[in-house]
Scaffold this motif. Structure first.
Motif, PDB file in Angstrom:
ATOM      1  N   THR A   3     -12.190   6.395 -24.956  1.00  0.00           N
ATOM      2  CA  THR A   3     -11.265   6.954 -23.973  1.00  0.00           C
ATOM      3  C   THR A   3     -11.821   8.251 -23.408  1.00  0.00           C
ATOM      4  OG1 THR A   3      -9.366   5.993 -25.131  1.00  0.00           O
ATOM      5  CG2 THR A   3      -8.911   7.746 -23.559  1.00  0.00           C
ATOM      6  N   VAL A   4     -11.830   8.334 -22.082  1.00  0.00           N
ATOM      7  CA  VAL A   4     -12.304   9.514 -21.365  1.00  0.00           C
ATOM      8  C   VAL A   4     -11.149  10.086 -20.557  1.00  0.00           C
ATOM      9  CG1 VAL A   4     -13.880  10.372 -19.584  1.00  0.00           C
ATOM     10  CG2 VAL A   4     -14.658   8.626 -21.209  1.00  0.00           C
ATOM     11  N   PRO A  34     -12.873   7.903 -10.650  1.00  0.00           N
ATOM     12  CA  PRO A  34     -12.669   7.623 -12.075  1.00  0.00           C
ATOM     13  C   PRO A  34     -12.497   6.131 -12.368  1.00  0.00           C
ATOM     14  CG  PRO A  34     -11.355   9.517 -11.376  1.00  0.00           C
ATOM     15  CD  PRO A  34     -11.852   8.850 -10.132  1.00  0.00           C
ATOM     16  N   ALA A  38     -14.798   3.775 -14.661  1.00  0.00           N
ATOM     17  CA  ALA A  38     -14.209   3.002 -15.760  1.00  0.00           C
ATOM     18  C   ALA A  38     -14.671   1.555 -15.728  1.00  0.00           C
ATOM     19  CB  ALA A  38     -12.681   3.071 -15.676  1.00  0.00           C
ATOM     20  N   VAL A  45     -10.182   5.145 -18.966  1.00  0.00           N
ATOM     21  CA  VAL A  45     -10.251   6.445 -18.312  1.00  0.00           C
ATOM     22  C   VAL A  45      -8.840   6.885 -17.935  1.00  0.00           C
ATOM     23  CG1 VAL A  45     -11.070   7.748 -16.318  1.00  0.00           C
ATOM     24  CG2 VAL A  45     -12.582   6.123 -17.445  1.00  0.00           C
ATOM     25  N   THR A  47      -6.847   9.558 -15.871  1.00  0.00           N
ATOM     26  CA  THR A  47      -7.131  10.483 -14.778  1.00  0.00           C
ATOM     27  C   THR A  47      -5.970  11.445 -14.572  1.00  0.00           C
ATOM     28  OG1 THR A  47      -8.462   8.786 -13.681  1.00  0.00           O
ATOM     29  CG2 THR A  47      -7.806  10.684 -12.368  1.00  0.00           C
TER      30      THR A  47
END
Length: 215
Positions: A3-4, A34, A38, A45, A47
């Motif tokens: 997970t970002v 983003p 992803a 992701v 955002t």
């Protein structure tokens, strides 16, 4: 799944170049950088792109809620565990009303990075990794020209100062201005092609960082 968190401003939000003040148009969700990133990486992701967000400054015109430092801690806690936090801010710090230098802007972004590195928002209560993204330099043109008066020079001083800040803190670094340019319509925002190009380029950068080969 990895997970970002993307913590950014209007260009992460997907704001389209403005022909007039007050427009709220956004690129479609799948076209924002983003989301492009992803898909390229097949990861999750989150955002958090807030138009007008600064690094650590209360905006005397648009409000104190634009201050990224006020929002970041709650966002980290809301979305943990996070493997990586990508911070792309600094554009709004270039507004004439703040009168900041590139070094000041980079230092403010560094304060946000330190918040992430001191948090327990990563896997197992550790801190997430951090990627500092220098924003694209602005141009003083269109309906935002007066608001960003002097911003052309300020914004070009961010990347070298932020690179030094990232090295000092042990964070990854990416210079978005080496990949894409702002749309001349308003001198601040990205068109659809630039959003895609940035997402694909950052996918490569994030892949290397998560693999331990980038910085």
């Amino acid at each position: 799944m990895t997970t970002v968190l993307v913590f950014g401003d209007s260009n992460s939000h997907g704001t389209m170049p403005l022909a007039r003040l007050g427009q709220l148009d956004r690129h479609p969700p799948v076209a924002r950088w983003p989301a492009v990133m992803a898909r390229a990486l097949d990861l999750d992701v989150v955002t958090e792109g807030h138009p007008g967000r600064t690094s650590v400054h209360d905006d005397p015109v648009d409000g104190s809620h634009k201050n990224g430092r006020r929002a970041l801690q709650a966002i980290l806690e809301s979305h943990r565990p996070l493997d990586l936090v990508a911070i792309m801010l600094g554009t709004n710090d270039c507004k004439a009303r703040f009168g900041l230098r590139g070094w000041d802007i980079a230092a403010g972004i560094g304060k946000l990075a330190q918040m992430v590195l001191a948090s327990d928002a990563g896997p197992g209560g550790a801190a997430p990794r951090v990627l500092l993204i220098a924003p694209m330099p602005v141009e003083e043109t269109g309906v935002l020209a007066e608001m960003f008066q002097g911003g052309r020079a300020r914004s070009r001083a961010i990347a070298p100062a932020l690179r030094d800040e990232a090295e000092r803190l042990g964070c990854g670094f990416f210079d978005a201005g080496r990949v894409v340019h702002v749309d001349p319509l308003d001198g601040v925002h990205l068109d659809a092609g630039a959003q895609r190009s940035l997402g694909l380029a950052l996918a490569d950068g994030v892949r290397d960082l998560l693999a331990g080969t980038g910085g």
